[in-house]
Design an enzyme around this catalytic site. Structure first.
Site, PDB file in Angstrom:
ATOM      1  N   SER A   7     -41.565  37.985  47.320  1.00  0.00           N
ATOM      2  CA  SER A   7     -42.678  37.087  47.635  1.00  0.00           C
ATOM      3  C   SER A   7     -42.316  35.660  47.238  1.00  0.00           C
ATOM      4  O   SER A   7     -42.092  35.369  46.071  1.00  0.00           O
ATOM      5  CB  SER A   7     -43.939  37.519  46.886  1.00  0.00           C
ATOM      6  OG  SER A   7     -44.862  36.450  46.897  1.00  0.00           O
ATOM      7  N   HIS A  32     -41.805  38.078  52.147  1.00  0.00           N
ATOM      8  CA  HIS A  32     -43.249  38.244  52.025  1.00  0.00           C
ATOM      9  C   HIS A  32     -43.875  36.874  51.741  1.00  0.00           C
ATOM     10  O   HIS A  32     -43.546  36.231  50.741  1.00  0.00           O
ATOM     11  CB  HIS A  32     -43.564  39.234  50.896  1.00  0.00           C
ATOM     12  CG  HIS A  32     -45.027  39.536  50.725  1.00  0.00           C
ATOM     13  ND1 HIS A  32     -45.675  40.514  51.450  1.00  0.00           N
ATOM     14  CD2 HIS A  32     -45.965  38.992  49.927  1.00  0.00           C
ATOM     15  CE1 HIS A  32     -46.953  40.555  51.094  1.00  0.00           C
ATOM     16  NE2 HIS A  32     -47.154  39.632  50.164  1.00  0.00           N
ATOM     17  N   ASP A  34     -47.306  34.637  51.193  1.00  0.00           N
ATOM     18  CA  ASP A  34     -48.710  34.766  50.772  1.00  0.00           C
ATOM     19  C   ASP A  34     -49.513  33.528  51.123  1.00  0.00           C
ATOM     20  O   ASP A  34     -49.320  32.463  50.536  1.00  0.00           O
ATOM     21  CB  ASP A  34     -48.767  34.990  49.259  1.00  0.00           C
ATOM     22  CG  ASP A  34     -48.236  36.357  48.884  1.00  0.00           C
ATOM     23  OD1 ASP A  34     -48.809  37.350  49.351  1.00  0.00           O
ATOM     24  OD2 ASP A  34     -47.247  36.421  48.128  1.00  0.00           O
ATOM     25  N   MET A  36     -53.097  31.703  51.137  1.00  0.00           N
ATOM     26  CA  MET A  36     -54.380  31.753  50.411  1.00  0.00           C
ATOM     27  C   MET A  36     -55.226  30.528  50.744  1.00  0.00           C
ATOM     28  O   MET A  36     -54.697  29.420  50.831  1.00  0.00           O
ATOM     29  CB  MET A  36     -54.118  31.770  48.900  1.00  0.00           C
ATOM     30  CG  MET A  36     -53.191  32.871  48.460  1.00  0.00           C
ATOM     31  SD  MET A  36     -52.887  32.752  46.697  1.00  0.00           S
ATOM     32  CE  MET A  36     -51.739  34.124  46.487  1.00  0.00           C
ATOM     33  N   HIS A  65     -48.878  37.711  54.643  1.00  0.00           N
ATOM     34  CA  HIS A  65     -50.053  38.316  54.011  1.00  0.00           C
ATOM     35  C   HIS A  65     -51.159  37.263  53.936  1.00  0.00           C
ATOM     36  O   HIS A  65     -51.074  36.332  53.145  1.00  0.00           O
ATOM     37  CB  HIS A  65     -49.625  38.806  52.613  1.00  0.00           C
ATOM     38  CG  HIS A  65     -50.732  39.387  51.792  1.00  0.00           C
ATOM     39  ND1 HIS A  65     -50.586  39.639  50.438  1.00  0.00           N
ATOM     40  CD2 HIS A  65     -51.986  39.788  52.112  1.00  0.00           C
ATOM     41  CE1 HIS A  65     -51.711  40.152  49.966  1.00  0.00           C
ATOM     42  NE2 HIS A  65     -52.577  40.249  50.957  1.00  0.00           N
ATOM     43  N   MET A  67     -54.526  36.029  52.822  1.00  0.00           N
ATOM     44  CA  MET A  67     -55.662  36.198  51.904  1.00  0.00           C
ATOM     45  C   MET A  67     -56.661  35.095  52.232  1.00  0.00           C
ATOM     46  O   MET A  67     -56.888  34.173  51.450  1.00  0.00           O
ATOM     47  CB  MET A  67     -55.164  36.123  50.454  1.00  0.00           C
ATOM     48  CG  MET A  67     -54.448  37.398  50.031  1.00  0.00           C
ATOM     49  SD  MET A  67     -53.378  37.134  48.616  1.00  0.00           S
ATOM     50  CE  MET A  67     -51.921  36.583  49.461  1.00  0.00           C
ATOM     51  N   MET A 136     -53.166  46.435  47.316  1.00  0.00           N
ATOM     52  CA  MET A 136     -53.053  45.429  46.260  1.00  0.00           C
ATOM     53  C   MET A 136     -53.071  46.139  44.909  1.00  0.00           C
ATOM     54  O   MET A 136     -54.005  46.872  44.586  1.00  0.00           O
ATOM     55  CB  MET A 136     -54.220  44.431  46.330  1.00  0.00           C
ATOM     56  CG  MET A 136     -54.199  43.510  47.537  1.00  0.00           C
ATOM     57  SD  MET A 136     -52.636  42.641  47.805  1.00  0.00           S
ATOM     58  CE  MET A 136     -52.445  41.743  46.271  1.00  0.00           C
ATOM     59  N   ASP A 174     -48.259  45.624  46.535  1.00  0.00           N
ATOM     60  CA  ASP A 174     -48.186  44.182  46.291  1.00  0.00           C
ATOM     61  C   ASP A 174     -48.852  43.803  44.967  1.00  0.00           C
ATOM     62  O   ASP A 174     -50.067  43.875  44.837  1.00  0.00           O
ATOM     63  CB  ASP A 174     -48.862  43.446  47.462  1.00  0.00           C
ATOM     64  CG  ASP A 174     -48.621  41.952  47.414  1.00  0.00           C
ATOM     65  OD1 ASP A 174     -47.875  41.484  46.544  1.00  0.00           O
ATOM     66  OD2 ASP A 174     -49.203  41.253  48.272  1.00  0.00           O
TER      67      ASP A 174
HETATM   68  C1  DX5 Z   1     -50.792  38.176  45.030  1.00  0.00           C
HETATM   69  C2  DX5 Z   1     -49.812  38.134  46.154  1.00  0.00           C
HETATM   70  C3  DX5 Z   1     -48.524  38.749  45.807  1.00  0.00           C
HETATM   71  C4  DX5 Z   1     -47.790  38.064  44.676  1.00  0.00           C
HETATM   72  C5  DX5 Z   1     -46.973  39.091  43.971  1.00  0.00           C
HETATM   73  O1  DX5 Z   1     -52.041  37.770  45.472  1.00  0.00           O
HETATM   74  O2  DX5 Z   1     -50.320  38.821  47.278  1.00  0.00           O
HETATM   75  O3  DX5 Z   1     -47.674  38.906  46.933  1.00  0.00           O
HETATM   76  O4  DX5 Z   1     -46.982  37.000  45.101  1.00  0.00           O
HETATM   77  O5  DX5 Z   1     -46.409  38.512  42.861  1.00  0.00           O
HETATM   78  P1  DX5 Z   1     -45.864  39.388  41.640  1.00  0.00           P
HETATM   79  O6  DX5 Z   1     -44.816  40.298  42.173  1.00  0.00           O
HETATM   80  O7  DX5 Z   1     -45.335  38.349  40.693  1.00  0.00           O
HETATM   81  O8  DX5 Z   1     -47.043  40.141  41.077  1.00  0.00           O
HETATM   82 ZN    ZN Z   2     -48.876  39.332  48.949  1.00  0.00          ZN
END
Ligand code: DX5
Ligand code: ZN
Length: 215
Positions: A7, A32, A34, A36, A65, A67, A136, A174
């Protein structure tokens, strides 16, 4: 052997190209990314523009991903940015089935993510239409949190449902994946491991990815 998806949330954004190169040169399988919005989750990361820049450097599958609320407004933008799998949150979609149809119609694979409090049984009527379930294993919004142990039971339950119905859906985990817990997560039935801090805060990310790959 699990699919490893570093990620980039934990990467150094001043040296994004360098970190993309590192993933390209490693045994990792997916990127990956993320996204947000500060509404669905209490953090803001990046949008389609950064995904597009990453897509130019990335030589591997792009797993995005979302969010965010109202993901249907941005589906096309992420497709144009280079997303190959687009995952939306069950909790963020009023019309999840329609959102999945939209993602598929644009030629991407589709994923559904569920928060730690959402039972895997709530995926029952969407499971046949998707490619990935993202469980998650932390509350979404931040990297570097601890793995919620109850996720292991959710993986086992979901795996049994997928097998029993003979579906072709990958289980992605994740949040909080480490070198210590990766083996038990894979043994429970996970197909894809996302790893942010474990990879990017490691002194040797390439070697860490190799170790994650070896379980
Ligand atoms: C959290 C994200 C993850 C995050 C994981 O909301 O969706 O993808 O980056 O990070 P680690 O592996 O550090 O928990
Ligand atoms: Zn993620």
């Amino acid at each position: 052997m699990a699919i490893i998806a570093p990620s980039l949330l934990s990467a150094n954004f001043l040296h994004l190209e360098k970190d993309c190169e590192m993933i390209n040169n490693s045994k990792a399988d997916w990127f990956h990314l993320d996204v947000m919005d500060g509404k669905f989750v209490p953090n803001i990361s990046f949008g389609p523009m950064i995904v597009e820049f990453i897509a130019k450097s990335a030589k591997k599958y792009l797993d995005v991903h979302l969010m965010i609320e109202e993901p249907e407004k941005y589906t096309e933008a992420f497709k144009n940015a280079g997303a190959q799998n687009l995952t939306v949150h069950l909790e963020a979609c009023k019309h999840l089935h329609r959102n999945i149809q939209q993602i598929k119609a644009l030629g991407m694979n589709a994923g559904v993510a569920i928060n730690p409090h959402t039972p895997v049984e709530s995926l029952k009527d969407i499971l046949a239409d998707i490619d990935v379930v993202c469980l998650m294993s932390v509350n979404p919004g931040f990297g570097g949190q601890s793995f919620i142990p109850q996720t292991l039971e959710k993986i086992r339950t979901l795996k049994a449902i997928i097998k029993q119905r003979n579906l072709n859906v990958k289980i992605e985990i994740d949040g909080g994946v480490t070198l210590e817990n990766a083996k038990s997560i894979i043994e429970a039935g996970a197909d894809v491991l996302v790893a942010g801090n474990t990879v990017f805060k490691s002194t040797d990310p390439i070697e860490t990815i190799l170790q994650l790959k070896s379980f």
